[in-house]
Design a protein around this motif. Structure first.
Motif, short mmCIF file in Angstrom:
data_model
loop_
_atom_site.label_atom_id
_atom_site.label_comp_id
_atom_site.label_asym_id
_atom_site.label_seq_id
_atom_site.Cartn_x
_atom_site.Cartn_y
_atom_site.Cartn_z
N LEU A 49 6.36 -8.66 7.47
CA LEU A 49 6.18 -10.12 7.44
C LEU A 49 4.87 -10.51 6.78
O LEU A 49 4.79 -11.53 6.08
N TRP A 50 3.84 -9.72 6.96
CA TRP A 50 2.52 -10.04 6.42
C TRP A 50 2.51 -10.09 4.90
O TRP A 50 1.59 -10.63 4.29
N GLN A 51 3.56 -9.54 4.25
CA GLN A 51 3.62 -9.54 2.78
C GLN A 51 4.24 -10.81 2.21
O GLN A 51 4.24 -10.99 0.99
N THR A 52 4.78 -11.67 3.04
CA THR A 52 5.46 -12.87 2.54
C THR A 52 4.47 -13.83 1.89
O THR A 52 3.30 -13.89 2.25
N ALA A 53 4.97 -14.60 0.93
CA ALA A 53 4.12 -15.53 0.18
C ALA A 53 3.99 -16.86 0.92
O ALA A 53 4.98 -17.41 1.40
N VAL A 54 2.76 -17.35 1.01
CA VAL A 54 2.50 -18.65 1.63
C VAL A 54 2.41 -19.73 0.55
O VAL A 54 3.03 -20.78 0.64
N CYS A 55 1.62 -19.46 -0.46
CA CYS A 55 1.49 -20.36 -1.61
C CYS A 55 1.28 -19.50 -2.85
O CYS A 55 1.31 -18.27 -2.77
N GLU A 56 1.06 -20.12 -3.96
CA GLU A 56 0.98 -19.38 -5.22
C GLU A 56 -0.13 -18.34 -5.20
O GLU A 56 0.00 -17.26 -5.79
N ASP A 57 -1.21 -18.62 -4.52
CA ASP A 57 -2.39 -17.75 -4.57
C ASP A 57 -2.49 -16.75 -3.42
O ASP A 57 -3.32 -15.84 -3.47
N TYR A 58 -1.69 -16.92 -2.36
CA TYR A 58 -1.89 -16.11 -1.17
C TYR A 58 -0.58 -15.60 -0.57
O TYR A 58 0.40 -16.35 -0.46
N THR A 59 -0.62 -14.34 -0.14
CA THR A 59 0.37 -13.86 0.81
C THR A 59 -0.16 -14.19 2.21
O THR A 59 -1.32 -14.60 2.37
N LEU A 60 0.67 -13.98 3.22
CA LEU A 60 0.22 -14.25 4.58
C LEU A 60 -0.97 -13.37 4.94
O LEU A 60 -1.94 -13.84 5.55
#
Length: 262
Positions: A49-60
Motif C-alpha cells: 500500500l505504501w507504494q501507491t501514488a498520492v499526487c504527481e510528486d509523491y507516493t504514500l
C-alpha cells in the motif's frame, strides 16, 4: 468485522499534498476512528500500500517520510502522518501472492480503470471474508456500495460490498445482532449477507475469526489464522444453549433464505 483499505482509491488523484491531507482530516481519519473504536474490528491493507501514488510528486511512502512544511507548524499534518504511518506499518496485511477463492467477472464501478484490476485485490479479499471496503476520497468511490458479478461454484452471482469513505456511512449501517461472551468472544448475526452462503453466524476473538453454520453449529469456514481448540469448545457449548436465539435473529433478517436452506 474485517475492513479492507481500497488501494485502488489512491492513485494520484490529488493535485498537491495539502489536498490529500485535507481529505484525510475531513473524511478518512474520522472513519478510521469509528472503525477502531470497536476492538473487534480489523483493518487489512495490501502489503505494498505504501507504494501507491498520492499526487504527481509523491507516493504514500514519500509523503509520509517527507520533511514537514509550513502547515505542520500547527501540528495537524504531523498528527495525521503519525496516524497513517501507524496504519500502514501495522499488521495485518494481505498479498496478491496468496491467491483468492473469488473470481470477479465484472466490476460495476470505476470503469474503465477496473479493467486493470489484478485478479487478487482488496475487493476479492473483502468478498471472500465478508468484509467491508474503506476507500480514500476519490470520485469513483463516493458511493455506499460496490457491485460485482462473481463466479461462485461455477455460477454467476450478483454481489455488493459496503464501501466507506466517510463517517457518514454509519448513519445507514446494516443491522447486526450481537452477543458478547465472557472472555472476549463476540458473536454476530448480520443483516447484510451474501445469499449463496448457508445461514450462519460470525465469531471473533482477538485476532481470530470463524463462521459457523446455524443448522448444526459446525464450522463453515475460518479466517486467515486458525483458532485454538478452546475457541471451538466455547462456541460449541454456547451454541448448544443458544441455537434457538441465533435462528430467531437470522429469521428476523433473512426469513426467505432460512426457509430455502431447510
Amino acid at each position: 468485522m474485517n475492513y479492507y483499505i481500497n488501494e485502488h482509491s489512491l492513485r494520484g488523484q490529488f493535485e498537491k499534498a495539502d489536498d490529500f491531507w485535507n481529505s484525510i482530516r475531513e473524511y478518512t481519519l474520522p472513519a478510521l476512528k469509528k472503525i477502531e473504536s470497536n476492538n473487534e474490528n480489523v483493518i487489512w491493507k495490501k502489503d505494498s500500500l505504501w507504494q501507491t501514488a498520492v499526487c504527481e510528486d509523491y507516493t504514500l511512502a514519500q509523503l509520509l517520510n517527507a520533511k514537514g512544511g509550513k502547515n505542520e507548524r500547527s501540528g495537524i499534518t504531523a498528527a495525521l502522518k503519525i496516524k497513517l504511518l501507524k496504519l500502514v506499518n501495522q499488521e495485518p496485511y494481505w498479498s496478491i501472492d496468496e491467491g483468492s477463492e473469488v473470481e470477479v467477472c465484472e466490476y460495476g464501478f470505476d470503469f474503465p480503470y477496473s479493467k486493470t484490476f489484478p485478479k487478487v485485490n482488496c475487493f476479492t479479499e473483502a468478498i471472500a471474508n465478508e468484509g467491508r471496503i474503506l476507500s480514500f476520497v476519490h470520485e469513483n468511490y463516493k458511493r455506499d456500495t460496490l457491485e460485482f458479478i462473481v463466479i461462485i461454484n461455477g455460477k454467476e452471482k450478483n454481489l455488493c460490498l459496503d464501501n466507506i469513505y466517510s463517517k457518514e456511512w454509519w448513519k445507514k449501517e446494516p443491522l447486526i445482532k450481537t452477543w458478547r461472551l465472557e472472555g472476549g468472544y463476540l458473536i454476530e448475526i448480520r443483516s447484510n449477507e451474501y445469499t449463496y452462503h448457508p445461514p450462519h453466524f460470525h465469531v471473533s476473538y482477538n485476532e481470530f475469526e470463524a463462521v459457523f453454520r446455524l443448522a448444526d453449529g459446525q464450522l463453515y469456514r475460518s479466517g486467515k489464522k486458525n483458532p485454538s481448540p478452546k475457541f471451538f469448545q466455547v462456541i460449541r457449548e454456547w451454541y448448544g444453549e443458544n441455537a434457538e436465539f441465533l435462528q430467531n435473529a437470522w429469521n428476523e433478517f433473512h426469513e426467505s433464505s432460512m426457509h430455502e436452506s431447510t
